[in-house]
Scaffold this motif. Structure first.
Motif, PDB file in Angstrom:
ATOM      1  N   VAL A 141     -25.564  32.337 -62.224  1.00 10.12           N
ATOM      2  CA  VAL A 141     -24.973  32.232 -63.564  1.00 10.12           C
ATOM      3  C   VAL A 141     -26.128  32.247 -64.561  1.00 10.12           C
ATOM      4  O   VAL A 141     -27.053  31.435 -64.466  1.00 10.12           O
ATOM      5  CB  VAL A 141     -24.134  30.941 -63.720  1.00 10.12           C
ATOM      6  N   ALA A 189     -13.886  31.354 -67.244  1.00 10.93           N
ATOM      7  CA  ALA A 189     -13.772  30.078 -67.944  1.00 10.93           C
ATOM      8  C   ALA A 189     -12.827  29.167 -67.168  1.00 10.93           C
ATOM      9  O   ALA A 189     -11.934  29.623 -66.438  1.00 10.93           O
ATOM     10  CB  ALA A 189     -13.243  30.306 -69.361  1.00 10.93           C
ATOM     11  N   GLN A 246     -18.740  38.933 -64.516  1.00  9.11           N
ATOM     12  CA  GLN A 246     -18.217  37.890 -65.393  1.00  9.11           C
ATOM     13  C   GLN A 246     -18.219  36.530 -64.687  1.00  9.11           C
ATOM     14  O   GLN A 246     -18.246  36.448 -63.462  1.00  9.11           O
ATOM     15  CB  GLN A 246     -16.789  38.222 -65.859  1.00  9.11           C
ATOM     16  N   SER A 283     -22.233  29.648 -70.164  1.00 11.67           N
ATOM     17  CA  SER A 283     -21.385  29.938 -69.006  1.00 11.67           C
ATOM     18  C   SER A 283     -21.640  28.887 -67.926  1.00 11.67           C
ATOM     19  O   SER A 283     -22.758  28.398 -67.774  1.00 11.67           O
ATOM     20  CB  SER A 283     -21.677  31.325 -68.427  1.00 11.67           C
ATOM     21  N   MET A 314     -22.918  38.040 -67.182  1.00  8.21           N
ATOM     22  CA  MET A 314     -22.840  36.580 -67.232  1.00  8.21           C
ATOM     23  C   MET A 314     -23.310  35.951 -65.921  1.00  8.21           C
ATOM     24  O   MET A 314     -23.860  34.842 -65.904  1.00  8.21           O
ATOM     25  CB  MET A 314     -21.406  36.152 -67.534  1.00  8.21           C
TER      26      MET A 314
END
Length: 507
Positions: A291, A263, A260, A296, A420
């Motif tokens: 990434v 955020a 992941q 993202s 991600m």
């Protein structure tokens, strides 16, 4: 007469030999170090990435070289994030030219050696004793490289960075262990506690076991792309306070093994949580250049911490980067760095004393790290080839990150969040109750049993989710996205066939 003497001497030799054998039989070997006297903390250390399944994969590879009965001809090693070993990624020309110039300066006399690389090499060697990379460096690392790391961080975050806060180390792992050591209180009755994510990279649990610390486990939210949930952090911390003295929190972003990318608002909330509970922040950011998912974006903990202003911008924090990961993948060089900010000046003196006991990290690794964070600039001789090679590697990783989650999600009984970032997928797998009970009867974690079966029947080597810890009642495996695209497709098709057969057998 000679024959008689020969027989007598031969008999004497036999008698001496027999006496020696009997003496050795009577004498019991004394071992200062055995399983009873071995440091008990060492026995607690586990590192699944190179655990029993990987050892078995090596045995199978040796067997495949001769006559065998396996239904496959090669082992697909998807257990570790080793880019070059995957056979799908060549070293970056600029990095290798830089290291070549540093280690054998005469090579720069070639008219084909790029001028910009030569200038960088000469600058680095001017900071080395005797202008040789083979000399000891400063304990914190070669000053020119630390200056370049500080410039890299400043450009990335928009805030000043000080070379005096930069520590070059033998891979990020070495730096992580050093910083965790600083947080230990050596009180066995109520040891230091460090918050670590679950799933986590097993370096953390292994290090905390080695140091006799308490692992404060907080669960990542699988249903929300493995984000950090503040209520879960509060629960985890509160439950641990009676067992330990909480000292720090580890956050891995982008995530390993979970892939992941956090955020920005999630990072802000974690920083506020750490400030509230006076926790030292350890930001593992070794995959910051990995990434993939559109939309993202990587935000460093330092940038967000500084953006929040007072009092958060005064928090103590260590952030880590590595030569092993990113898109360059120079794993064997063992290059890395960490930045320690807002540290008490007396504490920093103690840190500098501690690392001086090890003299310095490997200068070759330092040089590789220097090349990575100070790449060719547009207009320089090396730039176009560097840009071409980098774009090729990054695009290939993006393609495989998208492909692997799609392929896993097409298999019945398997669920995989989007990859991600980083270089791993962590799919959740359905294991029938009958197989779970059988695995437990063999004193194995169910997903370890599953992954052993997967290896024996398909040649796919992955790491069971239990090696990274996971929420009770769930089962996962971790695979890298590094093998070539055709191997990835082949791997998932082998996996699909195996998984459906496994479900039929154990249901």
């Amino acid at each position: 007469m000679l024959a008689v003497k020969y027989r007598l001497s031969l008999n004497s030799a036999r008698q001496v030999l027999a006496a020696g054998i009997n003496y050795r039989k009577e004498q019991k070997r004394y071992a200062t170090l055995n399983m009873q006297t071995l440091n008990p903390l060492v026995k607690e250390v586990e590192y699944a990435v190179r655990g029993p399944i990987v050892i078995r994969a090596g045995e199978i590879e040796r067997q495949l070289k001769g006559k065998h009965d396996y239904p496959f001809d090669r082992v697909i090693r998807a257990n570790i994030g080793d880019c070059h070993a995957s056979g799908n990624q060549a070293p970056i020309t600029y990095i290798r030219q830089f290291v070549a110039g540093c280690t054998y300066p005469e090579v720069m006399n070639s008219p084909d050696f790029p001028r910009d690389v030569k200038q960088r090499v000469e600058r680095l060697l001017s900071a080395c004793g005797g202008k040789s990379l083979g000399s000891y460096t400063e304990s914190q690392g070669i000053i020119t490289i630390r200056e370049d790391v500080a410039a890299y961080i400043q450009q990335r975050d928009g805030y000043p960075a000080d070379a005096g806060n930069i520590y070059l180390c033998n891979g990020a792992s070495d730096g992580i262990k050093t910083v965790i050591k600083l947080l230990m209180n050596n009180d066995p009755a109520k040891p230091s506690g460090i918050m670590i994510p679950v799933p986590q990279y097993p370096l953390y649990s292994a290090t905390l076991s080695e140091y006799g610390a308490h692992q404060i486990e907080y669960y990542l939210d699988e249903d929300n792309n493995w984000a950090l949930n503040i209520d879960e952090l509060e629960r985890s911390l509160n439950e641990a306070k009676s067992k330990c003295v909480p000292r720090g929190i580890v956050v891995i972003n982008p995530g390993n093994p979970t892939g992941q990318v956090l955020a920005r608002d999630n990072i802000e909330n974690v920083i506020r949580f750490a400030h509230k509970h006076q926790l030292f922040v350890m930001a593992d950011e070794v995959y910051q250049e990995n990434v993939y998912l559109p939309g993202s974006k990587f935000f460093s903990f330092k940038k967000v911490l500084m953006d929040l202003g007072a009092p958060y911008n005064q928090m103590e924090m260590a952030s880590f980067h590595s030569a092993s990961k990113g898109w360059h993948g120079e794993c064997g060089s063992r290059g890395g760095y960490y930045e320690l900010i807002n540290l008490d000046k007396d504490v920093r003196m103690q840190v500098n004393k501690l690392i001086s006991a090890c003299l310095c990290s490997t200068s070759w690794g330092q040089a590789v790290m220097g090349a990575i964070i100070s790449p060719p600039r547009e207009g320089e001789e090396s730039y176009e080839l560097y840009k071409k090679e980098r774009t090729m590697v990054v695009n290939r990783l993006k393609e495989k990150a998208d492909l692997v989650s799609q392929l896993f999600n097409s298999v019945e009984g398997v669920r995989c969040n989007a990859v991600m970032g980083a270089m791993y997928a962590f799919p959740r797998i359905e294991i029938p109750k009958k197989a779970i009970e059988y695995a437990k009867s063999k004193k194995m974690a169910p997903d370890a049993f599953y992954c052993f079966q997967l290896l024996e029947k398909t040649g796919i080597c992955v790491v069971p989710g239990s090696g990274f810890k996971q929420r009770p009642g769930t089962h996962h495996l971790r695979t890298t996205i590094l093998p070539p695209v055709d191997q990835m497709k082949d791997m998932v098709e082998r996996f699909r066939t195996f998984h459906m057969s496994f479900l039929r057998e154990w249901k």
